[in-house]
Design an enzyme around this catalytic site. Structure first.
Site, mmCIF file in Angstrom:
data_model
loop_
_atom_site.group_PDB
_atom_site.id
_atom_site.type_symbol
_atom_site.label_atom_id
_atom_site.label_comp_id
_atom_site.label_asym_id
_atom_site.label_seq_id
_atom_site.Cartn_x
_atom_site.Cartn_y
_atom_site.Cartn_z
ATOM 1 N N ASP A 48 -62.055 -12.766 -66.765
ATOM 2 C CA ASP A 48 -61.063 -12.272 -65.814
ATOM 3 C C ASP A 48 -60.636 -13.432 -64.926
ATOM 4 O OD1 ASP A 48 -61.063 -9.612 -66.672
ATOM 5 O OD2 ASP A 48 -62.694 -9.060 -65.336
ATOM 6 N N ASP A 54 -56.034 -6.377 -69.249
ATOM 7 C CA ASP A 54 -56.129 -5.285 -68.268
ATOM 8 C C ASP A 54 -54.744 -4.875 -67.792
ATOM 9 O OD1 ASP A 54 -58.914 -5.539 -68.423
ATOM 10 O OD2 ASP A 54 -59.007 -6.849 -66.672
#
EC number: 3.4.23.36
Length: 156
Positions: free
Chosen positions: A112, A128
């Site tokens: 991430d 995401d």
């Protein structure tokens, strides 16, 4: 159908490229400002889902991903023909699902990196974002389809 699989593949490609560049250029847990006060890049490794829930439950994620992927492909072929909004939403969901699945299989965690500096929100990635956009488009499709169905019932 090909165009929707192409959309999913482009999403996976962009997701994997951004993750690769993040790992290569940003030390773990370091932050680089992109747009001051708005967005920065912060490299983290997430072995859970959003907000790091279900940390370390890789087998669970493998099973869920296989189910979601199967359902999305089934719906894409059975119900999305002639429904571009529905098909695009499924393509985004498929691309996002596969982007994070690649990380989980290969790395045992998800890379991430996108951090919104103006709000307290989990750090996320392109996959995401694609999942979120896909779900929002799916909700829009359901809303519009229901509205259209009500209109046609009133005409009868």
């Amino acid at each position: 159908m090909f165009v929707y699989y192409l959309i999913a593949a482009v999403i996976v490609g962009i997701d994997q490229i951004t993750k690769y560049l993040t790992v290569q250029h940003i030390p773990l847990y370091e932050t680089i400002e992109f747009i001051p006060g708005v967005v920065s890049w912060t490299y983290i490794q997430n072995d859970g889902a959003a907000w790091s829930i279900l940390e370390g439950k890789m087998v669970f994620f493998y099973i869920i991903t296989a189910i979601v992927t199967g359902v999305v492909i089934y719906y894409l072929h059975q119900y999305a023909k002639g429904e571009p909004l529905f098909a695009i939403s499924l393509a985004f969901i498929l691309g996002g699902t596969l982007g994070n699945f690649i990380d989980r299989l290969h790395l045992q965690y998800v890379v991430d990196m996108i951090r919104l500096d103006f709000v307290h929100f989990p750090i996320f990635n392109v996959a995401d974002s694609a999942l979120t956009i896909g779900v929002l488009l799916l909700l829009l499709y359901v809303f519009l389809d229901e509205k259209e169905e009500k209109k046609s019932k009133k005409k009868n």
